[in-house]
Design a protein around this motif. Structure first.
Motif, mmCIF file in Angstrom:
data_model
loop_
_atom_site.group_PDB
_atom_site.id
_atom_site.type_symbol
_atom_site.label_atom_id
_atom_site.label_comp_id
_atom_site.label_asym_id
_atom_site.label_seq_id
_atom_site.Cartn_x
_atom_site.Cartn_y
_atom_site.Cartn_z
ATOM 1 N N VAL A 166 0.761 -1.253 0.015
ATOM 2 C CA VAL A 166 0.051 -0.132 0.057
ATOM 3 C C VAL A 166 0.680 1.016 -0.021
ATOM 4 O O VAL A 166 1.574 1.584 1.052
ATOM 5 N N ILE A 167 0.745 1.946 -0.951
ATOM 6 C CA ILE A 167 1.500 3.402 -1.312
ATOM 7 C C ILE A 167 0.696 4.230 -0.544
ATOM 8 O O ILE A 167 -0.122 4.821 -1.374
ATOM 9 N N GLY A 168 1.042 5.207 0.443
ATOM 10 C CA GLY A 168 0.191 5.985 0.948
ATOM 11 C C GLY A 168 -0.316 5.678 2.315
ATOM 12 O O GLY A 168 -1.253 4.852 2.039
ATOM 13 N N ALA A 169 -0.263 6.000 3.269
ATOM 14 C CA ALA A 169 -1.054 5.933 4.552
ATOM 15 C C ALA A 169 -1.877 6.939 4.982
ATOM 16 O O ALA A 169 -2.318 7.284 6.221
ATOM 17 N N GLY A 170 -2.507 7.600 4.016
ATOM 18 C CA GLY A 170 -3.605 8.762 4.292
ATOM 19 C C GLY A 170 -5.029 7.821 4.207
ATOM 20 O O GLY A 170 -5.057 6.777 4.451
ATOM 21 N N ALA A 171 -6.112 8.656 4.127
ATOM 22 C CA ALA A 171 -7.391 7.987 4.242
ATOM 23 C C ALA A 171 -7.654 6.940 3.257
ATOM 24 O O ALA A 171 -8.151 5.803 3.876
ATOM 25 N N VAL A 237 -0.125 -3.905 -5.718
ATOM 26 C CA VAL A 237 0.447 -2.489 -5.150
ATOM 27 C C VAL A 237 -0.875 -1.616 -5.362
ATOM 28 O O VAL A 237 -1.575 -1.672 -6.473
ATOM 29 N N PHE A 238 -1.347 -0.879 -4.238
ATOM 30 C CA PHE A 238 -2.100 -0.010 -4.173
ATOM 31 C C PHE A 238 -1.598 1.498 -4.138
ATOM 32 O O PHE A 238 -1.508 1.625 -2.932
ATOM 33 N N GLU A 239 -1.931 1.946 -5.206
ATOM 34 C CA GLU A 239 -1.167 3.368 -5.405
ATOM 35 C C GLU A 239 -2.093 4.265 -4.548
ATOM 36 O O GLU A 239 -3.413 4.514 -5.442
ATOM 37 N N CYS A 240 -2.039 5.142 -3.499
ATOM 38 C CA CYS A 240 -3.141 5.798 -2.894
ATOM 39 C C CYS A 240 -2.650 7.296 -2.531
ATOM 40 O O CYS A 240 -3.033 7.668 -1.506
ATOM 41 N N VAL A 241 -1.727 7.688 -3.432
ATOM 42 C CA VAL A 241 -1.247 9.134 -3.258
ATOM 43 C C VAL A 241 -1.716 9.965 -4.589
ATOM 44 O O VAL A 241 -2.285 11.011 -4.283
ATOM 45 N N GLY A 242 -1.450 9.553 -5.757
ATOM 46 C CA GLY A 242 -1.778 10.294 -6.873
ATOM 47 C C GLY A 242 -0.695 11.285 -7.259
ATOM 48 O O GLY A 242 -1.155 12.601 -7.926
ATOM 49 N N ALA A 243 0.636 11.351 -6.733
ATOM 50 C CA ALA A 243 1.354 12.208 -7.173
ATOM 51 C C ALA A 243 1.860 12.246 -8.474
ATOM 52 O O ALA A 243 2.095 10.944 -8.965
ATOM 53 N N PRO A 244 2.106 13.325 -9.248
ATOM 54 C CA PRO A 244 2.685 13.185 -10.788
ATOM 55 C C PRO A 244 4.056 12.454 -10.710
ATOM 56 O O PRO A 244 4.707 12.544 -9.814
ATOM 57 N N GLY A 245 3.996 11.399 -11.480
ATOM 58 C CA GLY A 245 5.308 10.692 -11.750
ATOM 59 C C GLY A 245 5.399 9.468 -10.766
ATOM 60 O O GLY A 245 6.064 8.780 -11.435
ATOM 61 N N LEU A 246 4.628 9.385 -10.054
ATOM 62 C CA LEU A 246 4.652 8.239 -9.087
ATOM 63 C C LEU A 246 4.264 6.885 -9.958
ATOM 64 O O LEU A 246 4.842 5.918 -9.582
ATOM 65 N N LEU A 247 3.221 7.023 -10.738
ATOM 66 C CA LEU A 247 2.690 5.909 -11.479
ATOM 67 C C LEU A 247 3.918 5.379 -12.418
ATOM 68 O O LEU A 247 4.128 4.340 -12.242
ATOM 69 N N GLN A 248 4.583 6.293 -13.063
ATOM 70 C CA GLN A 248 5.842 5.694 -13.812
ATOM 71 C C GLN A 248 6.748 5.237 -13.238
ATOM 72 O O GLN A 248 7.468 4.264 -13.382
#
Length: 347
Positions: A166-171, A237-248
């Motif tokens: 899990v990428i990002g431990a926000g909500a 992988v659960f990408e939970c941030v959404g920052a530009p460039g992170l997906l790449q």
């Protein structure tokens, strides 16, 4: 709390009126979501939404807020007797109104579907649910947020030999951890720069392995944990941030066959090297939010006590404090969740 011409202010507005098949609620608890911030910061997305579900119009009042629970004050024409006056009710945040498309409008993101950062909110009876029992209204207000993690985890269908990251431990990241833990998935790896959020993911929601991406690569840690547990399935992988460039970055770092679920949302847009993704053999899934089965299932889990989302609440405020709280929500250092009580603290 009205948004108009890019500015937020608390002022009196005409009371919303329930139409046919609608309920008028007195808002008890409502939660601030990152999408509220994105709607303010990127009005061009609401001004040019081809679905018609959201609309930013600088010349019209918009009341944000779409995660809520309230008390029934009145019924519109044609309502049934399912929800008596005084009943505690929550709802999927959509309203059916006249207009183009399918008529669905997102509550809190359209002038014709005013949201819950106000004393009153209108919901459709057909998608509403009554909330009984001793569960707190603050917990119920987090249904929508935790349904997001449920949606992506259900979609992923993690297998016994697969280890999730899990990428990002926000909500949203916390909601994914909770959904994984509820299924008995182990071990669960969580990556976040914020140590308090990492600890929250472990102590309150069931994560097992915590890492700071400034120090360790999530995939390096995943490879180590996989070898230690003799588990040789693909990374999920659960990408939970959404920052530009992170997906790449995740695609470039991934092992062959990685499955990547994109829950963070890219409100500023992004690009992806499809050739690199093809060479890595990754599977990527996007999604616009929870399906009804995820939403209602999450509500049931909260009401019955199988899921307690309240450890994610870092602050409880009134309407006047919403602008400052939205500023906090813009940064990763703020509370994972902030609850608003538009009518004062609920009983």
């Amino acid at each position: 709390m009205v948004l108009r011409r890019g500015r937020l202010e608390v002022r009196q507005t005409p009371d919303p009126v329930p139409g046919p098949g609608e309920l008028l609620l007195k808002t008890s608890s409502t939660a601030i979501c990152a999408s509220d911030v994105h709607f303010i910061d990127h009005p061009e997305l609401g001004a040019d939404d081809p679905t018609g579900r959201s609309l930013y119009d600088a010349d019209r009042d918009i009341v944000l807020g779409h995660e809520f629970v309230g008390e029934v004050l009145a019924h519109g024409p044609g309502c049934s007797d399912r929800f008596p006056i005084g009943a505690r009710v929550t709802s999927i945040p959509t309203r059916l109104v006249n207009g183009g498309g399918d008529g669905t409008r997102i509550i809190g993101q359209h002038p014709l579907a005013q949201g819950s950062f106000g004393e009153l909110v209108v919901v459709a009876e057909v998608v509403a649910r009554q909330v009984d029992g001793a569960v707190s209204s603050d917990a119920v207000a987090l249904t929508d947020a935790f349904a997001v993690g449920e949606f992506y985890v259900r979609s992923a269908n993690v297998q016994p030999d697969e280890i999730p990251i899990v990428i990002g431990a926000g909500a949203i990241g916390l909601s994914a951890v909770a959904a994984l833990a509820a299924r008995g998935v182990s071990p669960i790896i969580v990556s976040d720069y914020n140590s308090a959020r990492r600890d929250l993911a472990s102590d309150a929601f069931g994560a097992h392995v915590l890492l700071d991406p400034a120090v360790d690569s999530p995939f390096d840690v995943w490879r180590q944990v996989r070898a230690e547990n003799d588990m040789w399935g693909a990374a999920v992988v659960f990408e939970c941030v959404g920052a530009p460039g992170l997906l790449q970055h995740l695609v470039d770092s991934a092992d062959m066959g990685t499955r990547l679920y994109c829950a963070g949302g890219w409100y500023t847009g992004d690009t992806l090297d499809v050739t690199a993704a093809t060479r890595q053999g990754v599977t990527i899934q996007f999604g616009g939010g929870p399906m009804p089965q995820d939403w209602y299932g999450t509500l049931e889990a909260i009401v019955t006590g199988r899921l307690d989302p309240t450890p994610s609440i870092g602050a409880t405020i009134g309407l006047d404090e919403v602008p400052e709280a939205l500023d906090q929500a813009r940064g990763s250092a703020g509370p994972a969740r902030i609850i608003v009580h538009p009518n004062g603290a609920p009983a």
